[in-house]
Design an enzyme around this catalytic site. Structure first.
Site, PDB file in Angstrom:
ATOM      1  N   ARG A   1       0.812  -1.214   0.000  1.00 21.55           N
ATOM      2  CA  ARG A   1       0.000   0.000   0.000  1.00 21.55           C
ATOM      3  C   ARG A   1       0.852   1.273   0.000  1.00 21.55           C
ATOM      4  NH1 ARG A   1      -5.194  -1.196   0.946  1.00 21.55           N
ATOM      5  NH2 ARG A   1      -5.464   0.912   1.732  1.00 21.55           N
ATOM      6  N   GLU A  21      -0.887  -4.009  13.346  1.00 20.06           N
ATOM      7  CA  GLU A  21      -2.148  -3.856  14.086  1.00 20.06           C
ATOM      8  C   GLU A  21      -2.828  -5.229  14.172  1.00 20.06           C
ATOM      9  OE1 GLU A  21      -4.880  -1.217  12.161  1.00 20.06           O
ATOM     10  OE2 GLU A  21      -6.412  -1.470  13.707  1.00 20.06           O
TER      11      GLU A  21
END
Lengths: 173, 173
Positions: B61, B98
């Site tokens: 990303r 995360e």
């Protein structure tokens, strides 16, 4: 910088990722600010008269300069991603590669129907990836106005698979 | 376009990729030519006074706009890739995410020692990815002059992990 000068920035890696394959490593080209700039400008200059609205780049190597070409052209950028990487409704296609098989997806609402789309990837090899991306774009009502690559491996005859499209490659092997 | 107007282009996807996570889908922002352009310009304007030579973006990303930021700044672009994706000698780092763990690699000769490097990723979450990228850059003798993100998830306190660096995020949650 001419295409030949840009080609000199690419490094040959024999037997990678498989024995018998010569991998063309574009990392030194991308890391050289002048070569990166010229590569993007050459591709954008070719694509500009086709008036694209959207650049679609294929995961992951088609992301390297996809958005920069889009930025230079004033287009939006749409990543065609590996299965499971995009949230919400998607459409997908499987295809054969120079070595192995793969699949790509687009979000079902990635762009508006009637959009003029430039397909981009780093390398035109067998043409399978680009043909699959074009099929996905057309399934969503997009008009493929061109396909642009940094490198074309001429001996794999990828152009035959995508002979319906207007194709540009900056560097040939 | 202000940061708030750009934020309005981002789509919330609840429970993706895991239950309890709200995924911030930047695809509509990237596909909108004006929003893409402004996002790149905001980040490049922040980074310019730091005079970077190289932008390092994290797979995948961080590739979406990494090279466009580099192009806008007149920098080279270096992709930090998943293990096994880069040919020739590499250095690598593992880190916590995360959700899950991951690893990234740089080519050992990705840039010259002493280069001024801007780290880029789409999202600053826990800071683990960016800290790992900075460590790799420093291992190669690079000077991390800043870190720039499209989105920062403030509630994850990622800035605490990267408090040694100059950090910019365009959009906050």
């Amino acid at each position: 910088m001419s295409a030949d000068e840009l080609k000199a920035k690419i490094r040959d890696v024999p037997d990678w990722p498989e024995k018998g394959v010569i991998f063309r490593d574009i990392m030194p080209l991308l890391a050289d600010h002048e070569a990166l700039n010229e590569t993007i400008d050459h591709i954008a200059a070719w694509a500009k008269p086709k008036k694209p609205d959207i650049v679609v780049g294929g995961e992951a190597r088609g992301f390297f300069i996809g958005s920069a070409v889009a930025y230079s052209l004033g287009c939006g950028f749409v990543p065609a991603r590996r299965p499971g990487k995009l949230p919400l409704a998607t459409i997908g296609a499987e295809y054969a590669l120079e070595y192995g098989t793969n699949a790509l997806e687009l979000q079902a609402d990635a762009f508006e129907g009637g959009s003029r789309v430039l397909i981009h990837d780093d390398v035109l090899a067998t043409g399978g990836t680009s043909k699959a991306m074009a099929g996905l774009v057309e399934q969503l009502g997009g008009d493929v106005v061109g396909m642009a690559f940094i490198i074309e491996l001429d001996f794999l005859n990828g152009r035959e698979q995508i002979s319906d499209y207007d194709v540009f490659s900056l560097i040939h092997y």
